[in-house]
Structures are given as structure tokens and as C-alpha cells.
Design an enzyme around this catalytic site. Structure first.
Site, short mmCIF file in Angstrom:
data_model
loop_
_atom_site.label_atom_id
_atom_site.label_comp_id
_atom_site.label_asym_id
_atom_site.label_seq_id
_atom_site.Cartn_x
_atom_site.Cartn_y
_atom_site.Cartn_z
N VAL A 280 -26.92 7.50 12.91
CA VAL A 280 -26.02 6.12 12.10
C VAL A 280 -24.81 6.36 12.42
CG1 VAL A 280 -25.77 5.34 9.17
CG2 VAL A 280 -28.05 5.97 10.28
N ILE A 283 -23.43 5.31 16.53
CA ILE A 283 -23.88 4.14 16.99
C ILE A 283 -23.29 2.88 16.18
CG2 ILE A 283 -26.10 2.01 17.42
CD1 ILE A 283 -27.92 5.14 18.10
N ASP A 327 -0.59 -31.95 30.37
CA ASP A 327 0.01 -33.68 30.73
C ASP A 327 1.83 -33.64 29.92
OD1 ASP A 327 -1.96 -34.60 31.71
OD2 ASP A 327 -3.06 -34.64 30.37
N ASP A 636 -7.22 -36.09 29.04
CA ASP A 636 -7.37 -36.96 28.08
C ASP A 636 -8.42 -38.35 28.28
OD1 ASP A 636 -5.20 -38.26 29.80
OD2 ASP A 636 -4.11 -38.88 27.88
N ASP A 640 -11.01 -36.91 33.86
CA ASP A 640 -10.67 -35.99 33.17
C ASP A 640 -11.30 -34.55 32.92
OD1 ASP A 640 -7.36 -36.84 33.97
OD2 ASP A 640 -7.38 -36.81 31.53
N ASN A 702 -16.60 7.21 14.10
CA ASN A 702 -18.28 7.71 14.36
C ASN A 702 -18.02 9.18 15.10
OD1 ASN A 702 -18.31 5.69 12.97
ND2 ASN A 702 -19.48 4.31 14.36
N ASN A 730 -20.73 5.94 6.39
CA ASN A 730 -20.45 4.77 7.80
C ASN A 730 -21.79 3.18 7.09
OD1 ASN A 730 -20.24 5.76 10.49
ND2 ASN A 730 -20.95 7.63 9.23
N THR A 733 -18.80 2.69 3.24
CA THR A 733 -17.44 2.09 3.04
C THR A 733 -16.85 1.89 4.19
OG1 THR A 733 -17.53 4.55 3.28
CG2 THR A 733 -17.21 4.31 1.12
N ASP A 734 -17.89 1.99 5.62
CA ASP A 734 -16.97 1.59 6.53
C ASP A 734 -16.62 0.46 6.83
OD1 ASP A 734 -16.49 3.39 7.87
OD2 ASP A 734 -18.05 3.02 9.56
#
Length: 898
Positions: A280, A283, A327, A636, A640, A702, A730, A733-734
Site C-alpha cells: 500500500v 504502490i 494567423d 479559422d 485549415d 512512499n 498513505n 493523510t496523503d
């Protein structure tokens, strides 16, 4: 029973729909909209919120955690740990649900900004209207470049051809007509119908709406087609691939560490919980969602700066742009043309006045002229007003142009002389026309002759000087056509160049008498038979903000190439005024003579392309891409599309751009302003940098956690942090740091460095070195403080201190992640209030886990005293001190591969 509209005449169709050639009244249109509903294709139902929430559980990481919770509960008989794991999974799902919900709302809001428009006749007046407001019976005006807004029956068609490949698969445009068709017909054979979603390739027309929304031909098809889920962007795919690679490496490392742990007499229970928590922690499962949210919110920021993103990959590509091909008219200039000068054979007449206000005087040699008494001048102004599809709308003291700015300048000049456009059209109605095409560079209209007894008709022509001059066999002198000699042509060309050198856009005006009236105009009717009346010089001043934007591009290492249909002298004068880098100016004719190999060599030296046709743009794009540039191209026009699709970023104009150009583009500018392109580049760089910030933060923290465990296992001491604590760090709080880092406000120097290489990834070698540098500080700090406290205060408190140290490292590392070069003191602590709020929330959550009795038992914590917190902050703060010293001494040491 369905009506076969193609079998009826134009008048019969109008009658059956209870309409008229002047269109519906506003009140009637509203009533019909209530009856028929909006003119929109029904989209597949929006995904319910509950499905979005449940999708948060569809992840390999979540599967691992759920399996771990079951094992903790049924095998290890630890219901408390199982409950914590399930609670963390639920909280993570809520956070992901909120984030993705915000992203979807941002995308939906942007969709509402790109509503298709149509030009519709209401009470005889042409007005712009959202295409969704069209109803059966509405009369719509169609021009080259328009997307047809509904199924319609044509009642007028002038050289009108339509690309119907979206319905028929036939790539060749279909010539349209207005007559009735007998018998049954398939869509491909309905030459008098124009269907929703098809594109007008050339000409113009007027049509009555016969079907809207799901009742149209394309609506019937869409009802049977399931919505296809859009594929992930290259950036999202790269992030997913990065996550998989990291996962494989981490699992291999974990396997080795478990083997070492078992050899060092750690229990199976410890190793199992370690494996789950380590997977956990290492990754970065939250990365894909983070990238999606940052991209979506970045799109919203771009929209506020007048750049609507049509295709998500454009957000990430804009930051890597190295060349902008722009242009001139309306993008680098104001697009508010004003006629300044008229050259008649041997005479130069100045025109006063500004903008589209029809007030001004005509001066010759400083003396005021009466246009009504000057036949040659009056003829030039008559051509200006009649060979013209624009209109001027007044609202009190304000004037609004409906149509092309160049035509607007010509029309306003005629109005300044007292001419009335409507009266002129009544006196000399238009009988046929050759619409302006970028390849032909002129427009011709056929009218009933003015006060003519012998003449039946007259053709009025306006266009590029070189093009029209080549078609002239005579020149008007004092009211009489005289033979055009080489000397006269050379003199006229000299006048043209002198006007162009003043940054005037120059148009030629000519006419030809016709007898009898031709049924359809063609180039063959005009070539060699025209009489030149004069030249008109118009000023279109450069935008002040474009000058600043060009200067910003220089500092940002972005090359600006100007592409225009104007002649070379005008283009060069404007380029100098804008401050474009010195370089060669090449015309479209010169470009055609270059081989692809020669162009590839010369392209580095060219800064201005003049007299360019749309298909030339494709060669310019390909030549620049062959040199390794990342190219943004503006466009435009209807032709184009190929260049916009070929460019790395196709940019269409939202105001003057055709529907076809907008459809081919990646980005639409809502204000047609070059400065908005530079703003989009700036935002693209900010967004990419912010994604890198989030990735750096996640990977460094990590890896720091994994290194902490690795050191503990190698040393043979108890694990400093238990599994539920790592899950808390992880998955809860991450989340309070990653999104605020993804929304980091732009730094002052974002446009002061060169663009990144297009192949540069999110993670580069320098970032990996920086991750290792920071992670090592975090791991060593946590390991040593745990080893120091373990014999002094016991396992429970030592773990609580180590847990808090690792959490505090995240507080400070979030500040580090804001910049890899600039000090946080230089950036300012208050410049990202979202991040400060996230850190504040994380501190409150950590205090709750340490001191709230219910959480103490769940997370194996014990209360800490003030001295403990001083030690924790000092140890964790070392990561900021280390990074600040590094930024001061060697700010670019981790730039390799950036």
C-alpha cells in the site's frame, strides 16, 4: 406519415412548415421550441453517483486491502485491525469520489461553453442563435466552413457544396441545388437537402429547417449507437504504466525483505501485515485519479483564460510547444479593419474615422471631397458595398459588425460616403456570385446594371491585388476604361507596395460589364475582362497584448511564425511592429517552388509566410515537425482542417473560425487573441509541473516508508511502524497534500525557461535522484529516532514517536515538493493556501490519532509530551533544511532529463 421534403419545391416546403422567406417571428419560434424540444442529440444517461462511488473500490490495491481485512478478522482473530483497514478503504473511496466528481463537473461546465451557433432569420433579420434553439420552419444562412445545424431543405444555393461523408461515407463534396427531386431518394441523392452535422465546403446558401434533434438523419443513427468511452490520454497511460512498473519492483523488494525477515525470526503475522502495508505504501495507486483531477481543473483554468480544451491530451502537450504558427488578422492584430486610403488611377484619397463607426471624411491633397460628385470614387464604394456579405448593426452609439472584418472596413467606407447598403441591393439585386475562396483570393458578384440602358448586368469584384490585377484588361481613368499597359500595371503595383509598406492591407476593386446575363459565374467569365477601378488600403493595428505575448515567447524559448494571406510587404511591416525575430519572409508562390527537402532546410530561417493558402499550412507544419519542433498551428477556415489535425496542437478561432476548423482543433480560443495562446502554453507548463510535483511527493514519501522498514529488517529490530499506521498515512493523510500540490499556483519564472522536450516523461533521472535524496533523509531520521527511543521509552511509545516523525516528514516534504529549484521562502508560505490548509488538516488528524482514546487503541498509539513533539519537529524539519541548502548551493543538480 413522413414528408419527403426533397419532392417539394422550395415554396411548398416553406408553406407546409407555416414559415416564410423572412423567417419565423421570435414568439412563434419559442412556441415551436416548446413543441419540438431542443435541437440536440440525446446523450447516454449520466453515470449515477452511486456507480461513481462504487468504482472507487475497483482497484487491485483495494482488493489487497479487502483480502487483508478478511484474513485479519477470520484467520488472525484481530477484528480491530480488520475494522481499521475497512474504515481506511471507505475513507479513501470517499476522497476519490469527491475528487472525480469535481473533475467531471469541470468537464461538463466546459462542454456547456462550446455550444454550436447558427445564423437564423427572425422577422427578416439575420441573428446569431444557439443551434439548440432551432425549430422546424426556421430559415438558416449557410456559408463555407459552417457545420449544418439541423436537417434542412435548400431554398437558395450559390456555388454551394457540402461534405456529407459523415452520413454517406462519400469523401467528394456534393454540389447542391434548390429544385425538387422526383421519387424516392437516399441521403446521398438528396441534392436539395443539407443534413445536420455535414460541413459546407464552399459557397453559401439559405435553407429552411425540416427536422431537428433526434428526428434528423444523424439523430436516427445516433439512437442506435452506444456511447464509446473516451480512451485515456497519453499522460494517463504513462502514469498507469509507471504505477505498474513501480508495483512490480516494489513487490519484488517486498518478497526479498520477507525472506530476510523470516530468516531473522520475525513472525508470520508481522511479515504478513508488513507485506500488505508495504504494498500500500509503495504502490502509487492514487496517481491516475490525481492526474485526472489536475487535468480537468487545469482545463477549467485554461477556459478562464479564453482557451477551451476540446481534447484532453492538448493540456499536457501545450507545455511542450516550441513553435507557434499564428494567423495575423484577428489573432496578432485587432481584427477591427478601418479603410484608410483609396487609390484611383493617378489619385490618392485619404479616409478619416476609426473602427466601424460610419463617420468620417474623404480628403484629396488635404481638401475635403464630396463622394457623391466623384464618379470614380462612387463606383469604388459601390463595389465595396455590393460585393460584400457583411452587415453593420447599430445599437444607439454602438456599432457591431456581422461578418468579415475586411468586408466590414469596405462597407463602412461606403457608408461614410452616404451610400445605403439596403437601397443599393434593391437597386442592383445580386443575381449570382462567386464566393471568396482562399485558393482563388477574390470574390465576384453579379448584379443588375446601375442606370444602364444597353447593359443588362455588371460583375463587381474585390480581392488580392496580384490576383485581380492579373485578370484586368483595362483600368478606369477619369470615368473611362483604358487599356491596361505594362507600364500602368507596374505603376499600380508600385502604389500597392507603398501602401503595404505602411502596414496597410490592400484590396483591389474591379468590374466587368456582362451581356447577356450569365446563368452562372465562373473564372472564365472574368479572366482578362475586368476593368480595375482602384485599390483600398486598410489598417488592422497589432494587438498591444500580442506584442507582450511575442516577447514572452522569446523568453520562454518559443519561436513565433506569422502566417497570413496578406502580401509580403504588409506582413513584414506588421511583423516588425510586433517584434517578431528577424528572419526571411516567404510567399506562398515561393513556397510552392521549394521541394520538401529544401523547405526543411529553409524553415529554420523563415519567420513570415505571406500570400499563403490553407494547404500551404500543412507543408509548413510537416516541415517544422521534421526538425523536431512541437508545433501549435492556428486556423479559422474550412480548408485549415488538415493543418490543424497534423499539428501537435490545432488551435481554432472561436469568433471568426468556421465550424469545420473548430471541429478539427484541439483548442478553441474564445477571444481569437494570440496572447491567449501564450496563456494556454503557460497553463500547460504549470499543469505538467504540478503533476510532477504530485508524483515527486508521493514517490519520495512512499520510498521513504519502504526504506524505513528495510533498515529495520536488516538491523533485526522491531518494525518502527505497524501496518494500520502506514495505511493511515498513505490512504488518508496523503490525499490532503496531493491535490493541493496539483493545483500549485504558477511561479513567476514559468515562461522564463525553454520548453521541455516532448518525449520527457513525468519521471526523469534527475527526479529519481531527488526522490532517493529526500527518501533517505526520511528513512534515516525515522530509523534513528526509533532506535534512540526504543530502549528509553519502550516499544509502544517509540513506535508512536516514529509514526509521528514519518507523518511530520510528510508535512515538510509537501513544502519541498512545491519547487525543485526555488526556496519555499522565495515562493512564499501563503502562496498556496490549499496546501497550508491540507497540512493543517493533517496535523489535526495526527493529533486526534495520538490523543483520542478510541483512535489510540485502533492505531496502537500512546500520548506524547511537548518534548517529544519538539524532537519530532526538529528531526522531520531536517528534510526541509537539507533541501533548502541544496537549492541554495546546487539548484540544478537534479535537472538531468527534466
Amino acid at each position: 406519415m413522413a414528408i419527403n421534403w426533397h419532392n417539394l419545391t422550395a415554396e411548398e416546403v416553406i408553406s407546409k412548415l407555416n414559415s416564410s422567406r423572412s423567417g419565423l417571428a421570435q414568439e412563434e419560434a419559442r412556441n415551436r421550441q416548446h413543441e419540438h424540444g431542443p435541437n440536440e442529440l440525446t446523450e447516454k444517461g449520466k453515470r449515477p453517483a452511486i456507480m461513481l462511488f462504487l468504482r472507487q473500490f475497483a482497484s487491485p490495491l483495494i482488493y489487497i486491502l479487502l483480502a487483508a481485512a478478511l484474513i485479519e478478522f477470520f484467520v488472525m482473530r484481530k477484528p480491530t485491525d480488520a475494522s481499521v483497514i475497512l474504515a481506511v478503504v471507505f475513507i479513501n473511496a470517499v476522497i476519490g469520489f469527491v475528487q472525480e466528481g469535481r473533475a467531471e463537473q469541470a468537464v461538463e461546465a466546459l462542454k456547456r461553453l462550446t455550444v454550436p451557433q447558427a445564423r437564423v432569420l427572425r422577422n427578416g433579420t439575420t441573428v446569431p442563435s444557439p443551434a439548440s434553439h432551432l425549430v422546424p420552419g426556421d430559415i438558416v444562412v449557410l456559408e463555407a466552413g459552417d457545420k449544418i445545424p439541423a436537417d434542412t431543405r435548400l431554398i437558395e444555393a450559390a456555388s454551394l457544396s457540402v461534405d456529407e461523408s459523415i452520413l454517406t461515407g462519400e469523401s467528394v463534396p456534393v454540389e447542391k441545388f434548390t429544385g425538387a427531386i422526383e421519387g424516392e431518394a437516399v441521403v446521398a441523392d438528396m441534392g436539395n437537402m443539407a443534413h445536420m452535422g455535414c460541413a459546407v465546403v464552399a459557397g453559401r446558401g439559405v435553407a429552411v429547417v425540416t427536422a431537428t434533434g433526434m428526428n434528423t438523419e444523424i439523430g436516427k443513427i445516433s439512437a442506435h449507437v452506444q456511447e464509446v468511452k473516451p480512451p485515456p490520454t497519453p499522460l494517463q497511460r504513462n502514469i498507469a504504466t509507471l504505477g505498474r512498473y513501480i508495483g512490480i519492483v516494489v513487490l519484488a523488494i517486498i518478497a526479498v525483505l520477507i525472506a530476510i525477515g523470516v530468516a531473522k525470526q520475525y513472525t508470520f503475522e508481522e511479515m504478513f501485515t508488513f507485506a500488505v502495508a508495504a504494498a500500500v505504501s509503495a504502490i502509487p495507486e492514487g496517481l491516475p485519479v490525481t492526474v485526472t483531477v489536475v487535468l480537468a481543473l487545469g482545463m477549467r483554468r485554461m477556459a478562464k483564460r479564453h482557451a477551451l480544451i476540446r481534447k484532453l491530451p492538448a493540456v499536457e502537450t501545450m507545455g511542450a510547444v516550441t513553435v507557434i504558427c499564428s494567423d495575423k488578422t484577428g489573432t496578432l492584430t485587432e481584427s477591427e479593419m478601418t479603410s484608410r486610403q483609396i487609390y484611383l488611377r493617378g489619385r490618392t484619397i485619404e479616409i478619416t474615422g476609426v473602427g466601424y463607426r460610419p463617420e468620417g471624411e474623404f480628403l484629396e491633397n488635404g481638401q475635403k471631397l464630396e463622394p457623391a460628385k466623384d464618379e470614380d470614387l462612387l463606383l469604388a464604394l459601390r463595389i465595396s458595398a455590393l460585393c460584400n456579405d457583411s452587415a453593420l448593426k447599430s445599437d444607439g452609439d454602438k456599432y457591431q459588425l456581422l461578418g468579415d472584418p475586411t468586408e466590414g472596413a469596405l462597407l463602412v467606407a461606403a457608408l461614410k460616403a452616404g451610400l445605403d447598403q439596403r437601397a443599393l441591393h434593391e437597386e442592383q439585386p445580386r443575381l449570382a456570385e462567386l464566393p471568396f475562396l482562399s485558393e482563388k483570393r477574390y470574390m465576384a458578384t453579379l448584379h443588375r446594371a446601375h442606370n444602364g440602358k444597353d447593359r443588362k448586368a455588371v460583375v463587381y469584384v474585390k480581392g488580392a491585388v496580384d490576383r485581380v490585377l492579373a485578370m484586368c484588361g483595362k483600368v478606369l481613368e477619369n470615368g473611362t476604361p483604358q487599356e491596361m499597359t505594362p507600364e500602368k500595371m507596374a505603376h499600380i503595383d508600385k502604389e500597392n507596395l507603398e501602401m503595404a509598406a505602411k502596414a496597410l492591407r490592400v484590396m483591389a476593386l474591379a468590374y466587368a460589364e456582362c451581356s447577356p446575363t450569365p446563368e452562372q459565374l465562373s473564372h472564365e467569365h472574368l479572366d482578362g475582362s475586368l476593368t480595375l477601378v482602384g485599390l483600398v488600403g486598410m489598417i488592422d493595428p497589432p494587438r498591444q497584448e500580442a506584442k507582450q505575448a511575442v516577447a514572452d515567447c522569446k523568453r520562454a524559448g518559443i519561436r513565433v511564425v506569422m502566417i497570413t494571406g496578406d502580401q509580403k510587404a504588409t506582413a513584414v511591416a506588421i511583423a516588425e511592429e510586433l517584434g517578431l525575430p528577424a528572419g526571411k519572409a516567404v510567399t506562398g508562390l515561393e513556397l510552392e517552388k521549394m521541394s520538401d527537402e529544401k523547405l526543411s532546410v529553409e524553415i529554420e530561417k523563415i519567420s513570415v509566410f505571406a500570400r499563403v493558402e490553407p494547404l500551404h499550412k500543412l507543408r509548413i507544419v510537416n516541415a517544422l515537425k521534421s526538425k523536431g519542433y512541437t508545433v501549435a498551428m492556428t486556423g479559422d477556415g474550412v480548408n485549415d482542417g488538415p493543418a490543424l489535425r497534423s499539428a501537435d496542437i490545432g488551435i481554432a478561432m472561436g469568433i471568426k473560425g468556421t465550424d469545420v476548423a473548430r471541429e478539427a482543433s484541439d483548442i478553441i480560443l474564445t477571444d481569437d487573441n494570440f496572447a491567449s495562446i501564450v496563456s494556454a502554453v503557460e497553463e500547460g507548463r504549470v499543469i505538467f509541473d504540478n503533476i510532477r510535483r504530485s508524483v515527486f511527493y508521493l514517490l519520495s514519501t512512499n520510498v521513504g516508508e519502504l526504506l524505513t522498514w528495510t533498515l529495520a529488517i536488516l538491523a533485526g529490530i522491531p518494525l518502527p511502524i505497524v501496518a494500520v499506521q502506514i495505511l493511515w498515512i498513505n490512504l488518508v493523510t496523503d490525499g490532503v497534500y496531493v491535490i493541493p500540490l496539483g493545483l500549485e499556483p504558477k511561479h513567476r519564472n514559468v515562461l522564463q525557461g525553454p520548453p521541455r522536450r516532448a518525449k520527457s516523461g513525468i519521471v526523469y533521472s534527475g527526479m529519481l535522484a531527488r526522490i532517493a535524496f529526500v527518501a533517505l533523509f526520511m528513512a534515516l531520521g525515522t530509523f534513528f529516532i526509533f532506535g534512540w527511543e526504543l530502549p528509553r521509552v519502550g516499544l509502544d511509545k517509540a513506535r508512536t514517536i516514529a509514526f509521528s516523525v514519518l507523518v511530520a516528514f510528510q508535512w515538510f516534504n509537501a513544502l519541498n515538493a512545491r519547487s525543485d529549484r526555488q526556496s519555499i521562502f522565495k515562493l512564499g508560505f501563503l502562496s498556496n493556501p490549499l496546501l497550508l490548509g491540507g497540512i493543517g488538516l493533517a496535523i489535526l488528524l495526527q493529533v486526534m490519532v495520538i490523543y483520542a482514546p478510541p483512535f489510540q487503541s485502533l492505531f496502537y498509539t500512546v500520548p506524547l509530551n511537548v518534548n517529544d513533539w519538539i524532537v519530532i519537529v526538529l528531526v522531520a524539519g531536517s528534510v526541509v533544511v537539507a533541501e533548502e541548502v541544496r537549492k541554495l548551493v546546487a539548484p540544478r543538480i537534479f535537472d538531468r532529463g527534466k
